[in-house]
Design a protein around this motif. Structure first.
Motif, PDB file in Angstrom:
ATOM      1  N   SER A 248      31.091  47.578  46.854  1.00  0.00           N
ATOM      2  CA  SER A 248      32.376  47.775  46.325  1.00  0.00           C
ATOM      3  C   SER A 248      33.293  49.010  46.371  1.00  0.00           C
ATOM      4  O   SER A 248      34.577  48.997  46.481  1.00  0.00           O
ATOM      5  CB  SER A 248      32.461  47.070  44.953  1.00  0.00           C
TER       6      SER A 248
ATOM      7  N   GLU B 238      31.664  37.546  52.178  1.00  0.00           N
ATOM      8  CA  GLU B 238      30.791  36.202  51.771  1.00  0.00           C
ATOM      9  C   GLU B 238      29.372  35.438  52.023  1.00  0.00           C
ATOM     10  O   GLU B 238      29.137  34.562  52.202  1.00  0.00           O
ATOM     11  CB  GLU B 238      31.692  35.030  51.685  1.00  0.00           C
TER      12      GLU B 238
ATOM     13  N   LEU C 124      25.665  40.970  46.987  1.00  0.00           N
ATOM     14  CA  LEU C 124      26.783  41.977  46.669  1.00  0.00           C
ATOM     15  C   LEU C 124      26.770  42.764  46.710  1.00  0.00           C
ATOM     16  O   LEU C 124      28.052  44.018  46.499  1.00  0.00           O
ATOM     17  CB  LEU C 124      27.218  41.417  45.086  1.00  0.00           C
TER      18      LEU C 124
ATOM     19  N   ALA D 290      32.002  39.500  42.335  1.00  0.00           N
ATOM     20  CA  ALA D 290      32.012  38.575  42.800  1.00  0.00           C
ATOM     21  C   ALA D 290      33.824  38.098  42.028  1.00  0.00           C
ATOM     22  O   ALA D 290      34.569  37.009  42.896  1.00  0.00           O
ATOM     23  CB  ALA D 290      30.700  37.945  41.612  1.00  0.00           C
TER      24      ALA D 290
ATOM     25  N   ARG E 181      35.923  39.731  44.420  1.00  0.00           N
ATOM     26  CA  ARG E 181      36.201  39.042  46.094  1.00  0.00           C
ATOM     27  C   ARG E 181      36.231  37.594  45.941  1.00  0.00           C
ATOM     28  O   ARG E 181      36.592  36.284  47.170  1.00  0.00           O
ATOM     29  CB  ARG E 181      34.222  38.785  46.277  1.00  0.00           C
TER      30      ARG E 181
END
Length: 214
Positions: free
Chosen positions: A93, A147, A192, A204, A207
């Motif tokens: 991230s 994903e 993730l 989560a 996204r």
């Protein structure tokens, strides 16, 4: 033989010792000139207004204005300035947010000095540069796609984590063992690219994989 023009560098990090170390290291190169130091994004923007720079060496987590916000603003206001992230954070991230905000490069602070020098020179020319661990994470993320889908059970567990339930409570609610809850969480962390429950929920949600009902 004429000297090549110096690459003007602005250091942005909230730790004075880190800035001092970087300044000394970079100043050892004849084609580098450290023109300023800032302890957060706001100071960096102010200094760019006053003195400018070719390359900004940017940490990510800082008070008042963090690195990602600063990158976006520098990109908008000083499009010719190149930004090289230099940080200890290598989660998916963090990397993606910085690159999407407009960072030219992304290095980890344990990078060898010669690799840092090379990255600064490449960034000054507008060439993208990623340290090998960062490149590997990005490629892995692309291969698995943003994903790499969480299973239905992993999503159920994560949704309950987001609501503040403990592993024991989740196990009771879903009628599974605590060990199974932990396994689902570890699989979700891996997909993730995070290391803890809070980060998993945050990523989560960011996204759009997890949606919390009111």
């Amino acid at each position: 033989m004429t000297d090549a023009p110096s690459i003007r560098i602005l250091l942005v990090d909230d730790h004075p010792v880190v800035r001092a170390g970087l300044s000394g290291l970079l100043s050892s190169q004849p084609d580098f000139r450290v023109v300023g130091e800032a302890s957060n994004g706001l100071e960096a923007l102010s200094l760019l207004e006053q003195i400018g720079a070719d390359v900004v060496l940017m940490d990510l987590r800082m008070p008042q204005m963090d690195g990602v916000t600063a990158i976006r603003q520098i990109r908008a206001r000083f499009p010719r300035v190149q930004i090289l992230v230099l940080t200890t954070y290598d989660t998916d991230s963090e990397i993606v947010r910085a690159v999407e905000a407009g960072a030219t490069g992304y290095l980890l602070k344990d990078v060898p000095r010669e690799e840092l020098f090379r990255a600064v020179r490449l960034c000054a020319r507008g060439e993208a540069v990623l340290s090998p661990p960062v490149a590997a994470r990005l490629l892995g993320r692309m291969r698995g796609s943003a994903e790499e889908t969480l299973s239905v059970r992993e999503l159920e567990v994560l949704a309950l984590v987001a609501k503040g339930f403990s592993n024991k409570e989740i196990a009771r609610k879903l009628k599974i063992s605590e060990a199974t809850v932990k396994t689902h969480l570890l699989h979700a962390f891996d997909k993730l690219g995070v290391d803890d429950r809070t980060a998993a929920v945050t990523v989560a949600l960011e996204r759009g994989i997890l949606r919390l009902e009111g």
